[in-house]
Design a protein around this motif. Structure first.
Motif: not given
Ligand code: UDP
Ligand code: MG
Length: 326
Positions: A153-158, A163-164, A198-199, A231-232
């Motif tokens: 979550y940390r990496l993704y949101n960076r 963000p999710i 995203w929506v 993928d995310g």
């Protein structure tokens, strides 16, 4: 056919992807049925609910168990996929087949407590178009899964453009308006969490305790979770592509400064610069970096290749309980 034609559009659709869950279906239906009854009480009279099961290529009695329940309860519907397409594609199939005014993806293993649906519907009636369920406590997950999930979550949101929310899974309520937007997103690699957030729209969040799986075992081996994570990120961010421009620029500046230093050093001391070790380090380091950058590029190019094939996300082999089946 006999009897008057009634509007069969349900108010609530539960979307339940299932892969080899024969033992989980009956307890899930029983528990979610009473939760749905309470949720429907909040809505106008005449409100109904449906279960849209998506059989994601099960090889056990899952299909027979669901068909048995569907024979007794017309609210139970089934979409059979032609093989295992993975949970993300199964969810997409369910979303396409659900007709409810609100749609709720839910796991069959009772890790997503059905009782929460009542709270979700309440928030929906209060005007929220998306109601997220956040796991306030992941103690039912193994330590490794918890730690890696936090890192992810940390990496993704960076990195991601959008963000999710942390610890929000697929379990959530989505209004028809949001569902229609999701159905229009055509990408093949479905990172649902990313798509769902995203929506946008008006989002409410409810906290809950995640329970342990009731029967059977997790269908997500570590490698598949890793693939989902990659993928995310690749689907939601181009930062990994851009890093190399800056890294390359930094290394070039460093190399140039070093060259100036070597020239001045040679001019002033006249000494010969000792070389083997530093050359090896530089060559190997840069070679490794090049391959890494190529690998990252490959991730994106590979995905472009998958997307341009434009294959369907899933293939339905048969359905059960839908109006057009009669
Ligand atoms: N599932 C599926 N297809 C798959 C993997 C899982 O339809 O390829 C379903 C599974 O039957 C369950 C839900 O997705 O209803 C969540 O899976 P699981 O409980 O194994 O995941 P976890 O809770 O361990 O993340
Ligand atoms: Mg589970």
């Amino acid at each position: 056919m006999d009897g008057p034609i009634v509007d069969q559009t349900p108010t609530l659709s539960l979307i339940v992807p299932v892969l080899n869950e024969e033992a989980a279906i009956a307890p899930f239906l029983d528990r979610s049925a009473s939760a749905l009854d309470r949720a429907l009480e909040l809505l106008a009279s005449g409100a109904t609910a449906e279960w849209v099961f998506v059989n994601d290529g099960s090889t056990d009695a899952t299909e027979a168990v669901i068909a048995g329940r569907a024979a007794r309860d017309t609210r139970v519907r089934l979409v059979n996929l032609s093989r295992n397409f993975g949970k993300e594609a199964a969810l997409a199939a369910g979303i396409d087949h659900a007709r409810g005014k609100a749609v709720i993806p839910i796991d069959v293993d009772l890790q997503d407590p059905p009782e929460l649906i009542v709270e979700m519907v309440r928030a929906w009636l209060d005007g929220a178009q998306v109601v997220n369920a956040r796991r306030s406590d992941r103690s039912s997950d193994a330590v490794v899964k918890r730690v890696t999930a936090r890192w992810f979550y940390r990496l993704y949101n960076r990195l991601a453009d959008h963000p999710i929310p942390e610890n929000v899974g697929d379990f959530r309520l989505m209004d028809r308006e949001a569902v229609e937007v999701i159905r229009r997103l055509g990408e093949h690699s479905r990172f649902n969490k990313g798509l769902f957030s995203w929506v946008g729209f008006d989002v409410a969040t409810i906290d809950y305790q995640r329970e342990a799986r009731q029967s059977g075992q997790s269908k997500w081996p570590a490698l598949r979770l890793w693939t989902l994570a990659i993928d995310g990120i690749v689907a939601s961010s181009t930062v990994p592509l851009r890093i190399w421009t800056y890294l390359g620029a930094m290394i070039a500046i460093g190399a140039f400064s070093y060259a100036v230093f070597v020239i001045l050093y040679t001019l002033t001391t006249g000494g010969d610069a000792p070389g083997y070790a530093s050359i090896m380090v530089a060559v190997l380091f840069l070679g490794g970096l090049n391959m890494l950058a190529l690998g990252v590029l490959g991730e994106y190019v590979g995905r472009i290749a998958t997307e341009v094939r434009r294959r369907p996300l899933y293939v339905v082999s048969s359905t059960l309980g839908f109006q057009e089946d009669n």
